[in-house]
Design a protein around this motif. Structure first.
Motif, PDB file in Angstrom:
ATOM      1  N   SER A  62     -30.397  -1.444 -25.130  1.00 50.00           N
ATOM      2  CA  SER A  62     -29.568  -0.241 -25.019  1.00 50.00           C
ATOM      3  C   SER A  62     -29.354   0.190 -23.568  1.00 50.00           C
ATOM      4  O   SER A  62     -28.306   0.722 -23.232  1.00 50.00           O
ATOM      5  CB  SER A  62     -30.161   0.907 -25.833  1.00 50.00           C
ATOM      6  N   ARG A  63     -30.306  -0.054 -22.689  1.00 45.18           N
ATOM      7  CA  ARG A  63     -30.143   0.291 -21.273  1.00 45.18           C
ATOM      8  C   ARG A  63     -28.964  -0.475 -20.678  1.00 45.18           C
ATOM      9  O   ARG A  63     -28.136   0.082 -19.965  1.00 45.18           O
ATOM     10  CB  ARG A  63     -31.431  -0.018 -20.499  1.00 45.18           C
ATOM     11  N   ASN A  99     -25.710   0.915 -21.959  1.00 49.74           N
ATOM     12  CA  ASN A  99     -25.384   2.183 -21.299  1.00 49.74           C
ATOM     13  C   ASN A  99     -24.828   1.970 -19.896  1.00 49.74           C
ATOM     14  O   ASN A  99     -23.876   2.641 -19.496  1.00 49.74           O
ATOM     15  CB  ASN A  99     -26.607   3.099 -21.254  1.00 49.74           C
ATOM     16  N   LYS A 121     -21.263   0.809 -20.320  1.00 55.08           N
ATOM     17  CA  LYS A 121     -20.383   1.909 -20.715  1.00 55.08           C
ATOM     18  C   LYS A 121     -20.142   2.872 -19.549  1.00 55.08           C
ATOM     19  O   LYS A 121     -19.009   3.322 -19.326  1.00 55.08           O
ATOM     20  CB  LYS A 121     -20.988   2.654 -21.906  1.00 55.08           C
ATOM     21  N   GLU A 122     -21.173   3.171 -18.776  1.00 58.30           N
ATOM     22  CA  GLU A 122     -21.019   4.065 -17.626  1.00 58.30           C
ATOM     23  C   GLU A 122     -20.062   3.467 -16.592  1.00 58.30           C
ATOM     24  O   GLU A 122     -19.250   4.192 -15.997  1.00 58.30           O
ATOM     25  CB  GLU A 122     -22.380   4.331 -16.975  1.00 58.30           C
ATOM     26  N   ASN A 131     -15.226   8.927 -21.530  1.00 58.87           N
ATOM     27  CA  ASN A 131     -16.416   8.377 -22.162  1.00 58.87           C
ATOM     28  C   ASN A 131     -16.094   7.792 -23.545  1.00 58.87           C
ATOM     29  O   ASN A 131     -16.605   6.749 -23.927  1.00 58.87           O
ATOM     30  CB  ASN A 131     -17.503   9.449 -22.265  1.00 58.87           C
ATOM     31  N   SER A 167     -16.439   3.961 -24.625  1.00 61.94           N
ATOM     32  CA  SER A 167     -17.227   3.587 -25.815  1.00 61.94           C
ATOM     33  C   SER A 167     -16.446   2.649 -26.721  1.00 61.94           C
ATOM     34  O   SER A 167     -16.997   1.672 -27.240  1.00 61.94           O
ATOM     35  CB  SER A 167     -17.625   4.828 -26.608  1.00 61.94           C
TER      36      SER A 167
END
Length: 195
Positions: free
Chosen positions: A118-119, A122, A125-126, A148, A152
């Motif tokens: 998940s890191r 993220n 996505k960022e 955002n 996503s």
């Protein structure tokens, strides 16, 4: 610098050798000892690069984050729609180089605990959110949709592409084509919002 390059190359070698072994014997039947032996390294050397066998599978995502930053810079002069498409196409093309091995990696990663991954998701996505925010600030896109949310959806279709491709039995299915079709649907929705 040469030492760092050798370390990167050894980590890649361990990764690819591990994936070959997983494919041949099945993930659960491959031990760290077997990986180390196949790579011609000591078991302790393996642990210098990967804390556990499961981390071999996570290497793909973390190494792609480093590459992502290079690709983002490479296409910085493109308009946002083309820039995002080129970034995703280049990231997906990595999977074509060793498709059988990487399909296995994707399958095993999905099967394993995705909480560790998940890191990386993220960060991905960022990065996409930042690119969309920059495009909004430069007025190259004008949309009511939140950056955002757009990021996503883009990251979602990226992973949907990887999953669809990894489970496909049809060898003619091209990973980039799958993504491009979905990308056009999303972009058409963003562009319609402009009117």
């Amino acid at each position: 610098m040469l030492r760092e390059e050798r370390k990167k190359e050894l980590k890649k070698h361990i990764f690819f050798k591990s994936i070959e072994l997983f494919k041949e014997y099945g993930y659960d039947n491959v031990t760290v000892e077997k990986i180390a032996s196949s790579c011609g390294i000591a078991k302790g050397t393996f642990f210098n690069y990967f804390p556990k066998k499961e981390h071999v599978l996570l290497y793909l995502g973390s190494s792609q984050n480093e590459y992502l930053q290079e690709v983002v810079q490479k296409y910085k002069d493109e308009k946002i729609k083309q820039r995002l498409l080129l970034i995703f196409k280049e990231l997906l093309s990595i999977y074509l180089e060793n498709s059988d091995l990487l399909k296995l990696t994707l399958t095993e990663t999905i099967r394993s605990a995705l909480k560790d991954e998940s890191r990386n998701i993220n960060i991905f996505k960022e990065t996409m959110t930042t690119l969309i925010e920059e495009a909004k600030a430069n007025k190259t896109i004008n949309t009511r949709f939140d950056s955002n949310t757009i990021a996503s959806v883009l990251v979602g279709i990226y992973f949907n592409t990887l999953i669809s491709w990894s489970v496909s039995q049809d060898e003619s299915v091209h990973i980039v084509s799958i993504f491009e079709r979905q990308y056009e649907v999303i972009w058409e929705g963003i562009e319609k919002d402009l009117n």
